[in-house]
Design an enzyme around this catalytic site. Structure first.
Site, PDB file in Angstrom:
ATOM      1  N   CYS A   6       8.117  -5.121  -0.161  1.00 51.83           N
ATOM      2  CA  CYS A   6       6.874  -5.871   0.023  1.00 51.83           C
ATOM      3  C   CYS A   6       5.623  -5.028  -0.225  1.00 51.83           C
ATOM      4  O   CYS A   6       4.516  -5.562  -0.234  1.00 51.83           O
ATOM      5  CB  CYS A   6       6.836  -6.467   1.428  1.00 51.83           C
ATOM      6  SG  CYS A   6       8.317  -7.414   1.832  1.00 51.83           S
TER       7      CYS A   6
ATOM      8  N   PHE B 204       9.968  -3.123   3.550  1.00 51.64           N
ATOM      9  CA  PHE B 204      11.259  -2.592   3.971  1.00 51.64           C
ATOM     10  C   PHE B 204      11.471  -1.240   3.300  1.00 51.64           C
ATOM     11  O   PHE B 204      11.149  -1.052   2.119  1.00 51.64           O
ATOM     12  CB  PHE B 204      12.393  -3.527   3.563  1.00 51.64           C
ATOM     13  CG  PHE B 204      12.569  -4.738   4.451  1.00 51.64           C
ATOM     14  CD1 PHE B 204      11.692  -5.007   5.482  1.00 51.64           C
ATOM     15  CD2 PHE B 204      13.618  -5.615   4.238  1.00 51.64           C
ATOM     16  CE1 PHE B 204      11.860  -6.120   6.292  1.00 51.64           C
ATOM     17  CE2 PHE B 204      13.799  -6.730   5.043  1.00 51.64           C
ATOM     18  CZ  PHE B 204      12.918  -6.988   6.072  1.00 51.64           C
TER      19      PHE B 204
ATOM     20  N   HIS C 129       4.966 -15.337   2.389  1.00 50.86           N
ATOM     21  CA  HIS C 129       5.155 -13.934   2.006  1.00 50.86           C
ATOM     22  C   HIS C 129       5.897 -13.859   0.671  1.00 50.86           C
ATOM     23  O   HIS C 129       7.086 -14.148   0.584  1.00 50.86           O
ATOM     24  CB  HIS C 129       5.950 -13.217   3.093  1.00 50.86           C
ATOM     25  CG  HIS C 129       6.028 -11.738   2.925  1.00 50.86           C
ATOM     26  ND1 HIS C 129       5.418 -11.063   1.892  1.00 50.86           N
ATOM     27  CD2 HIS C 129       6.651 -10.782   3.672  1.00 50.86           C
ATOM     28  CE1 HIS C 129       5.649  -9.776   2.010  1.00 50.86           C
ATOM     29  NE2 HIS C 129       6.408  -9.583   3.077  1.00 50.86           N
TER      30      HIS C 129
ATOM     31  N   HIS D 199      -1.392  -7.121   6.383  1.00 51.95           N
ATOM     32  CA  HIS D 199      -0.052  -7.438   5.890  1.00 51.95           C
ATOM     33  C   HIS D 199       0.436  -8.689   6.617  1.00 51.95           C
ATOM     34  O   HIS D 199       1.000  -9.575   5.992  1.00 51.95           O
ATOM     35  CB  HIS D 199       0.887  -6.257   6.109  1.00 51.95           C
ATOM     36  CG  HIS D 199       2.233  -6.444   5.506  1.00 51.95           C
ATOM     37  ND1 HIS D 199       2.423  -6.654   4.154  1.00 51.95           N
ATOM     38  CD2 HIS D 199       3.478  -6.464   6.062  1.00 51.95           C
ATOM     39  CE1 HIS D 199       3.710  -6.786   3.901  1.00 51.95           C
ATOM     40  NE2 HIS D 199       4.374  -6.677   5.038  1.00 51.95           N
TER      41      HIS D 199
END
Length: 415
Positions: free
Chosen positions: A167, A403, A344, A307
Site C-alpha cells: 500500500c 504491509f 483502499h 493513510h
C-alpha cells in the site's frame, strides 16, 4: 545545476477511481463527500462470502484510452494506469513527441500487479490445459507492465521503473521519481500507482486475514476511518499518475504548476509483515524525516492526508505518530482520510491521495473524512468530519503505509 538546487514541481494529474474517470471526477467526488463503495459486481457471490463490497471503477472503459486489441493484451490494472498516465501527460501540456526522451522517465508501480490475469488464466489452465493459455499472460501479469506500456506509449526512454511495496507503492514511486529529478538524471517523470484487485482471490484472502469491513448492508458507510465502529478497510481499484518536473524546465515552457513536491521521508517498521507498529514509531520517523528534508517546522504544515484505512490498529498507530511528531500543533492540524470515500486502492492509494493533496493545495479546499460519527477513544484531532472545508494551507503531507512495514510521507507545498 547542482542536484541540491533542482526543485521538483507537479505539472500534470491523472486518475481513475471508483468516484469516476479523471482527476476532476475524483476531486469533485471528494469535495461533495461522495462514497464510491458499493456491492461487488465483478464476480458472483453467495452467503459464503463475508465481504461483498468494494470500490469498483464501474465507469471505466479501457477503449477510451487503448485500442480494443491493445486493451485485450493488458490487465485491468495496466488499463487504469495507462488512462491515468495519458490524462496526466495531456494535463501537463508537455509535447512528448519532441524533446529528449532520455530526459523523461516513468515510475509506476502496483501492490499486486495483474492478479485478474493470474486468476483467469489459472482457471483456463485447469479447465482447458496448458496449450490454451494466452501468450500475453506474462506481460499482462508483471508488476512493471504499466511502467513499460506507458514508456512505449509516451516514448519515455529515461528511467523506467516499477515499485512494489504494497500500500506504500504510490508514495515510493513518487519519492523515487523526485530523486531522479533532484539528482539531475531526469527533467520529467510520470509517477504513481495502479491496482485492480477486486477479485475473488483478493477479497477471499483479505477476508481470511479479517482485514476487510463486513458492513455489507451499508456499503457507503463501511469505510469509516477513526470511528469507533470501524471494522476493517474496503478494497478498491484504480490508478493515479502525477507528472513531476524540474522547476526551471517547467518555467521555461511557462507550465501551469499545481504544487511543489518539497520533500519526503521513508522508513521501515521492522516489526511485523502485516501489522503496524502499535506505537507508530516507523510512521513517526517518516514524518520527521519528511519535515527535515523539506526544511519545514511542524507548525508550517496545515493538512495531512492520512493513510487512514479504517482498521483499528492502523488508524490508532497513525494518530499516535502524528501526535508525537507534531506535539501541540497536532490539535491545530486538519487531518482527513479520503479512503472514507474511495476505499483502499492498495498500490494506487499513494498516487490517488497525492492527487487529492495537490488539489487541496491548489484549490484551497480540504477533503473530508466521511462516516466519522463517533470518534474512537484517543481520536481527538480535527479530522475534517463529513464535509469539505474551504481553507488555504501552505503545506500538506500525504502518508502511505504498507504491509511489510513500509512507510512514506510526502510533503507538497502550495505554489
Amino acid at each position: 545545476m547542482p542536484a541540491e538546487e533542482r526543485r521538483v514541481v507537479v505539472t500534470g494529474l491523472g486518475a481513475v477511481t471508483d468516484l469516476g474517470v479523471g482527476a476532476g471526477a475524483l476531486w469533485s467526488g471528494l469535495c461533495e463527500s461522495c462514497s464510491g463503495i458499493s456491492t461487488i459486481t465483478a464476480f458472483e457471490h453467495d452467503d459464503d462470502w463475508s465481504t461483498i463490497i468494494a470500490g469498483e471503477a464501474s465507469d471505466f472503459d479501457p477503449e477510451s484510452v487503448m485500442s480494443a486489441p491493445d486493451a485485450r493484451k493488458a490487465d485491468r490494472a495496466c488499463q487504469f494506469g495507462m488512462s491515468a498516465a495519458v490524462e496526466a501527460a495531456a494535463d501537463s501540456g508537455i509535447d512528448f513527441d519532441s524533446g529528449d526522451p532520455y530526459r523523461r522517465g516513468v515510475a509506476i508501480g502496483s501492490g499486486i500487479g495483474g492478479i485478474l490475469t493470474i486468476e483467469s488464466q489459472y482457471e483456463r489452465l485447469l479447465q482447458k490445459g496448458p496449450r490454451r493459455l494466452s501468450p500475453f499472460v506474462v506481460p499482462k501479469l508483471m508488476v512493471n507492465a504499466t511502467a513499460g506500456q506507458v514508456s512505449i506509449r509516451l516514448n519515455l526512454r529515461g528511467c523506467n521503473t516499477a515499485v512494489a511495496t504494497a500500500c506504500a507503492t504510490g508514495g515510493h514511486a513518487l519519492a523515487d521519481a523526485s530523486m531522479m529529478i533532484q539528482r539531475g538524471m531526469a527533467d520529467v517523470m510520470l509517477a504513481g500507482g495502479c491496482e485492480a484487485a477486486v477479485s475473488k482471490l483478493c477479497i477471499a484472502a483479505f477476508s481470511a486475514m479479517k482485514a476487510l469491513s463486513t458492513r455489507n448492508d451499508s456499503p457507503e458507510t463501511a469505510s469509516r476511518p477513526f470511528d469507533r465502529d470501524r471494522d476493517g478497510f474496503v478494497l478498491a481499484e484504480g490508478a493515479a499518475v502525477l507528472v513531476l518536473e524540474e522547476l526551471e524546465h517547467a518555467k521555461a515552457r511557462d507550465a501551469r504548476i499545481y504544487a511543489e513536491l518539497l520533500g519526503f521521508g521513508i522508513t521501515g517498521d521492522a516489526h511485523h509483515i502485516a501489522a503496524p507498529d502499535p506505537e507508530g514509531t516507523g510512521a513517526g520517523k517518516a514524518l520527521e524525516f519528511a519535515l527535515a528534508s523539506s526544511g519545514l517546522n511542524p507548525e508550517q504544515v496545515g493538512y495531512i492526508n492520512a493513510h487512514g484505512t479504517s482498521t483499528p490498529l492502523g488508524d490508532s498507530a497513525e494518530v499516535t505518530a502524528v501526535k508525537r511528531v507534531f506535539g501541540d500543533h497536532a490539535a491545530s492540524l486538519a487531518i482527513s482520510s479520503t479512503k472514507s470515500m474511495t476505499g483502499h486502492a492498495l498500490g494506487a492509494a499513494g498516487g490517488i491521495e497525492s492527487v487529492a493533496s495537490v488539489l487541496a493545495l491548489h484549490h484551497g479546499v480540504l477533503p473530508p473524512t466521511i462516516n466519522l460519527d463517533n470518534p474512537d477513544e484517543g481520536m481527538d484531532l480535527d479530522f475534517v468530519p463529513h464535509v469539505a472545508r474551504e481553507k488555504q494551507v501552505d503545506a500538506v503531507i500525504n502518508n502511505t503505509f504498507g504491509f511489510g512495514g513500509h512507510n512514506v510521507s510526502l510533503v507538497f507545498k502550495r505554489w
